[in-house]
Design an enzyme around this catalytic site. Structure first.
Site, PDB file in Angstrom:
ATOM      1  N   VAL A 143      32.408  35.064  35.447  1.00 39.16           N
ATOM      2  CA  VAL A 143      31.708  34.463  36.469  1.00 39.16           C
ATOM      3  C   VAL A 143      30.743  33.133  35.932  1.00 39.16           C
ATOM      4  O   VAL A 143      30.291  33.005  34.837  1.00 39.16           O
ATOM      5  CB  VAL A 143      30.176  35.734  36.894  1.00 39.16           C
ATOM      6  N   ALA A 144      31.017  32.194  36.738  1.00 42.25           N
ATOM      7  CA  ALA A 144      30.250  31.091  36.375  1.00 42.25           C
ATOM      8  C   ALA A 144      29.206  30.531  37.514  1.00 42.25           C
ATOM      9  O   ALA A 144      29.325  30.567  38.667  1.00 42.25           O
ATOM     10  CB  ALA A 144      31.136  29.785  36.580  1.00 42.25           C
ATOM     11  N   CYS A 183      38.337  27.070  44.869  1.00 39.92           N
ATOM     12  CA  CYS A 183      38.683  28.545  45.419  1.00 39.92           C
ATOM     13  C   CYS A 183      39.820  28.340  46.583  1.00 39.92           C
ATOM     14  O   CYS A 183      39.944  29.354  47.122  1.00 39.92           O
ATOM     15  CB  CYS A 183      37.729  29.377  45.484  1.00 39.92           C
ATOM     16  N   LEU A 197      33.822  33.275  40.716  1.00 40.24           N
ATOM     17  CA  LEU A 197      34.211  34.338  39.865  1.00 40.24           C
ATOM     18  C   LEU A 197      35.850  35.010  39.935  1.00 40.24           C
ATOM     19  O   LEU A 197      36.360  34.716  40.986  1.00 40.24           O
ATOM     20  CB  LEU A 197      33.488  35.888  40.545  1.00 40.24           C
ATOM     21  N   ARG A 237      43.587  34.374  35.227  1.00 45.63           N
ATOM     22  CA  ARG A 237      42.762  35.256  35.934  1.00 45.63           C
ATOM     23  C   ARG A 237      43.184  35.328  37.325  1.00 45.63           C
ATOM     24  O   ARG A 237      44.077  34.551  37.877  1.00 45.63           O
ATOM     25  CB  ARG A 237      41.315  34.550  35.958  1.00 45.63           C
ATOM     26  N   GLN A 272      42.181  30.824  42.800  1.00 42.91           N
ATOM     27  CA  GLN A 272      42.726  29.664  42.983  1.00 42.91           C
ATOM     28  C   GLN A 272      41.902  28.729  41.947  1.00 42.91           C
ATOM     29  O   GLN A 272      41.955  29.027  40.752  1.00 42.91           O
ATOM     30  CB  GLN A 272      42.311  28.946  44.235  1.00 42.91           C
TER      31      GLN A 272
END
Length: 213
Positions: free
Chosen positions: A153-154, A170, A140, A72, A75
């Site tokens: 998304v989390a 991130c 995301l 994905r 980071q």
């Protein structure tokens, strides 16, 4: 008019990260022009994931939590029990969705759900995800392959946040991470999961997509 219909929802429960990721890849590679879209709702056991732009130095002290290099964008982030994770497996061409549109749709989904609980949240142009008072509450990350999306998304709901201190979330050193339970203790994981799912499904109807800017 966008097409694609209502995605099929799969509730995977608590599922290991890497097999779920590999299954998303296989689904994307095997799908054809008539394959229905799907949305996967899942929790993961503790895992750090490092995106394509990820720098190993942002993983400070993983300890006993595995680190998985994934495909994905973005980071490093953390997944664990008590976090609602939604993966939209969408034919972007069929729905006439651009990447930026999908990112915005997912961010708006989280913002709208939190507003239902009296929480004011917002996205940031410099760091994808959703924030409350400069603290990150949802991460995301997406991959688009063969014109289709996976990852997603989390949303942090009711989890152990300690592992976030082992990374620069991130890629941002010192970024504070929060969860819904800290802001509205009555919110349950099941309610948030179902609410997030319904918000996404509502935004993926052809009529909603056709009227979006």
């Amino acid at each position: 008019m966008s097409e694609g219909g209502i995605p099929l929802v799969r509730r995977l429960g608590l599922a290991d990260y890497e097999p779920t990721w590999r299954a998303m890849q296989a689904f994307t590679d095997d799908r054809g022009p008539d394959t229905p879209d799907e949305i996967w709702l899942v929790e993961h056991p503790p895992v750090f994931t490092l995106g394509l732009a990820g720098k190993p130095e942002h993983v400070l002290a993983p300890g006993d939590i595995p680190v998985v290099n994934v495909d994905r964008g973005g980071q490093v982030t953390y997944h664990g029990p008590g976090q609602v994770v939604i993966y939209p497996l969408l034919d972007m061409r069929r729905r006439r969705l651009g990447v930026r549109q999908l990112v915005t749709l997912l961010e708006e989904t989280v913002v709208a759900l939190l507003a239902d609980y009296g929480i004011t949240a917002y996205p940031r142009p410099d760091a994808p995800g959703v924030y409350v008072d400069d603290a990150k509450i949802a991460a995301l990350g997406l991959r688009i392959r063969r014109g289709a999306s996976y990852h997603g998304v989390a949303l942090n709901v009711a989890m152990d946040l300690e592992p976030f201190s082992r990374i620069n979330p991130c890629g941002h050193a010192g970024m504070q991470v929060i969860q819904v339970r800290d802001l509205t203790p009555d919110a349950t994981l099941d309610d948030m999961a179902e609410g997030l799912l319904q918000q996404i499904l509502r935004r993926l109807t052809p009529e909603t997509l056709a009227s979006a800017p």
